[in-house]
Design an enzyme around this catalytic site. Sequence first.
Site, PDB file in Angstrom:
ATOM      1  N   ASP A  99     -11.458   2.710   4.065  1.00 13.08           N
ATOM      2  CA  ASP A  99     -11.751   1.284   3.877  1.00 13.08           C
ATOM      3  C   ASP A  99     -13.255   1.038   3.768  1.00 13.08           C
ATOM      4  OD1 ASP A  99      -9.627  -0.433   3.554  1.00 13.08           O
ATOM      5  OD2 ASP A  99      -9.112  -0.439   5.686  1.00 13.08           O
ATOM      6  N   GLN A 112      -5.026  -1.996   9.621  1.00 16.98           N
ATOM      7  CA  GLN A 112      -4.768  -3.306   9.011  1.00 16.98           C
ATOM      8  C   GLN A 112      -5.339  -4.416   9.901  1.00 16.98           C
ATOM      9  OE1 GLN A 112      -3.293  -3.789   5.877  1.00 16.98           O
ATOM     10  NE2 GLN A 112      -4.063  -5.858   6.224  1.00 16.98           N
ATOM     11  N   LYS A 138       0.841  -1.196   0.000  1.00 17.02           N
ATOM     12  CA  LYS A 138       0.000   0.000   0.000  1.00 17.02           C
ATOM     13  C   LYS A 138       0.879   1.251   0.000  1.00 17.02           C
ATOM     14  CE  LYS A 138      -3.842  -2.443   2.021  1.00 17.02           C
ATOM     15  NZ  LYS A 138      -4.436  -2.994   3.230  1.00 17.02           N
TER      16      LYS A 138
END
Length: 284
Positions: free
Chosen positions: A121, A98, A54
């Site tokens: 997200d 994460q 990322k």
Amino acid sequence: MDKKIIDGKLVSEKIRGQIKDHVDELKNQTSAVPGLAAVLVGEDGPSQIYVRNKRKACENVGIYSEEHKLPENTTENHLLSLINKLNNQENINGILIQLPLPDHIDETKILNSVNPDKDVDGFHPVNAGNLFEGKPSFIACTPHGIIKMLEHYDLEIEGKNAVVLGRSNIVGKPASMLLLQKNATVTICHSRTKNLESVLKEADIVVAAIGRANFVKSSMVKEGAVVIDVGINRLDSGKLVGDVDYENVISKCSMITPVPGGVGPMTITMLLWNTLESFKKSIA
Ligand code: NDP
């Protein structure tokens, strides 16, 4: 490349190119760039790789990124105060937590503490709720990427029978909502579904997101179906495979995503997309 393959890398490169151009343009106008913060707790191997990928992806399109790597024994309160800081940090437009988090940390509490305006997200209940209601929101990256791929290849969604295998909050449910928004007739299957094979056989579009290697066999797929394979499974041999028995299904379907090189690259791309969208809102 086989004409049946939905090439996630190719679609991804195209969209990342557009994102880069847009970031450059906005940088010229405002002297600022979008910023993404990734928070990683513990030493989970795959998570370390995802976060690294990322970061590289951000660099390539000119998005500022910072990583917060915390030890496995980090307390929930410590994590909450870091998120609070990032929620208020002006140069950060997107916050990525994460997953998975260590067992002693309440995942729901942590995800809900992210400012919905920075929830790139799309996991916060506000954004999930907006998606449910069909209102603009940050859309979870994997399902969003699936729709972008279908659109890139002009694959019709409206009126089609779509069967989504899996009902997780991060893939199955949001993918179902998006397909519904696009006027597909959607069926969601899960571990308690009866006659799964006969349900699958009716599908014009299959989205497989269950995390079971090679689960979807050729006999379960209708001739000419479009097959989207979200699964990432590592075999004992070390080979990475999806949830679909790709080698055999490819001859029966009309289009299919490979693993790797299908849905995976699109997930990161849509994270960059959401971060840019968040930045645009912040300067509007
Ligand atoms: P979860 O484990 O959260 O959910 C799995 C879902 O599959 C559940 O709804 C479960 O049903 C269902 N399921 C499991 N076994 C069966 C079965 N035998 N028959 C029918 N349904 C079944 O997984 P995720 O949604 O997080 O991920 C799914 C897969 O996608 C994983 O392989 C993951 O690695 C991959 N993934 C890939 C991404 C990418 O970028 N390519 C991004 C995110 C995930 P029930 O609810 O009844 O338990």
